[in-house]
Design a protein around this motif. Sequence first.
Motif, short mmCIF file in Angstrom:
data_model
loop_
_atom_site.label_atom_id
_atom_site.label_comp_id
_atom_site.label_asym_id
_atom_site.label_seq_id
_atom_site.Cartn_x
_atom_site.Cartn_y
_atom_site.Cartn_z
N ALA A 1 11.29 -10.99 -19.47
CA ALA A 1 11.88 -10.91 -18.14
C ALA A 1 11.93 -9.46 -17.66
O ALA A 1 11.60 -9.17 -16.51
CB ALA A 1 13.28 -11.51 -18.14
N THR A 2 12.29 -8.55 -18.55
CA THR A 2 12.36 -7.14 -18.19
C THR A 2 10.99 -6.59 -17.82
O THR A 2 10.85 -5.87 -16.83
CB THR A 2 12.98 -6.31 -19.34
N VAL A 3 9.99 -6.95 -18.58
CA VAL A 3 8.62 -6.51 -18.28
C VAL A 3 8.20 -6.98 -16.89
O VAL A 3 7.67 -6.20 -16.09
CB VAL A 3 7.62 -7.00 -19.36
N LEU A 4 8.45 -8.24 -16.59
CA LEU A 4 8.04 -8.78 -15.29
C LEU A 4 8.89 -8.23 -14.15
O LEU A 4 8.38 -7.96 -13.06
CB LEU A 4 8.08 -10.30 -15.31
N LYS A 5 10.18 -8.02 -14.39
CA LYS A 5 11.03 -7.42 -13.36
C LYS A 5 10.56 -6.00 -13.06
O LYS A 5 10.54 -5.58 -11.90
CB LYS A 5 12.50 -7.45 -13.77
N ASP A 6 10.17 -5.28 -14.10
CA ASP A 6 9.64 -3.93 -13.91
C ASP A 6 8.34 -3.95 -13.09
O ASP A 6 8.10 -3.08 -12.26
CB ASP A 6 9.40 -3.23 -15.25
N LYS A 7 7.51 -4.96 -13.31
CA LYS A 7 6.28 -5.10 -12.53
C LYS A 7 6.60 -5.42 -11.08
O LYS A 7 5.91 -4.94 -10.16
CB LYS A 7 5.36 -6.15 -13.15
N CYS A 8 7.64 -6.20 -10.85
CA CYS A 8 8.08 -6.46 -9.48
C CYS A 8 8.53 -5.17 -8.81
O CYS A 8 8.18 -4.90 -7.65
CB CYS A 8 9.23 -7.47 -9.46
N THR A 9 9.31 -4.38 -9.53
CA THR A 9 9.79 -3.11 -9.00
C THR A 9 8.62 -2.18 -8.67
O THR A 9 8.59 -1.57 -7.59
CB THR A 9 10.75 -2.43 -10.00
N GLU A 10 7.67 -2.09 -9.57
CA GLU A 10 6.50 -1.24 -9.35
C GLU A 10 5.72 -1.71 -8.11
O GLU A 10 5.34 -0.90 -7.25
CB GLU A 10 5.59 -1.27 -10.57
N THR A 11 5.49 -3.00 -8.00
CA THR A 11 4.77 -3.56 -6.86
C THR A 11 5.53 -3.29 -5.57
O THR A 11 4.93 -2.90 -4.56
CB THR A 11 4.52 -5.07 -7.07
N SER A 12 6.84 -3.47 -5.60
CA SER A 12 7.67 -3.20 -4.42
C SER A 12 7.57 -1.74 -3.98
O SER A 12 7.48 -1.46 -2.78
CB SER A 12 9.13 -3.54 -4.70
N LYS A 13 7.58 -0.84 -4.93
CA LYS A 13 7.48 0.59 -4.60
C LYS A 13 6.13 0.90 -3.96
O LYS A 13 6.06 1.69 -3.00
CB LYS A 13 7.67 1.44 -5.85
N ILE A 14 5.08 0.30 -4.45
CA ILE A 14 3.75 0.53 -3.88
C ILE A 14 3.68 -0.03 -2.46
O ILE A 14 3.16 0.62 -1.55
CB ILE A 14 2.65 -0.08 -4.79
N ILE A 15 4.22 -1.22 -2.26
CA ILE A 15 4.23 -1.82 -0.92
C ILE A 15 5.05 -0.95 0.03
O ILE A 15 4.64 -0.68 1.17
CB ILE A 15 4.78 -3.27 -0.95
N THR A 16 6.21 -0.49 -0.42
CA THR A 16 7.07 0.37 0.41
C THR A 16 6.34 1.66 0.78
O THR A 16 6.41 2.11 1.94
CB THR A 16 8.39 0.67 -0.32
N GLY A 17 5.64 2.24 -0.16
CA GLY A 17 4.86 3.45 0.13
C GLY A 17 3.78 3.18 1.15
O GLY A 17 3.51 4.03 2.02
N PHE A 18 3.16 2.03 1.05
CA PHE A 18 2.12 1.65 2.00
C PHE A 18 2.70 1.50 3.40
O PHE A 18 2.12 1.95 4.39
CB PHE A 18 1.45 0.35 1.52
N ILE A 19 3.88 0.87 3.49
CA ILE A 19 4.55 0.72 4.78
C ILE A 19 4.83 2.10 5.38
O ILE A 19 4.56 2.33 6.57
CB ILE A 19 5.85 -0.10 4.64
#
Length: 115
Positions: A93-111
């Motif tokens: 769960a922690t690994v996948l939550k961390d991947k969600c966080t990483e993906t969110s940060k990339i999307i936010t940077g793109f925005i």
Amino acid sequence: MAIQKFEDIIAWKKAQDLAVEVYALFSKSKDYGFRDQICRASVSISNNIAEGFDRSSHADFKRFLYIALASCSEVKSMLYLAERLDYVNSEKATVLKDKCTETSKIITGFIKALN
């Protein structure tokens, strides 16, 4: 160099990887409602990035990126629930939550880059 196709977007690639992992992890779950919801939300991330990319304006693209960001948060929230329901162990769960966080940060940077 401008991005020519959605397949070149790092956030799209990360979201696809996340969806594959979510599908693999929950494919045998007998809680069909939970499984369907988390899988649909995980797929929604990359699909909204792709769909938004082919829209006619940066404003439209950003709107779809925000939807992708919300889907990413939904997946992360469901992972917390999956952990509490003992559908997944804490480490995974922690690994996948961390991947969600990483993906969110990339999307936010793109925005931010589109502003």
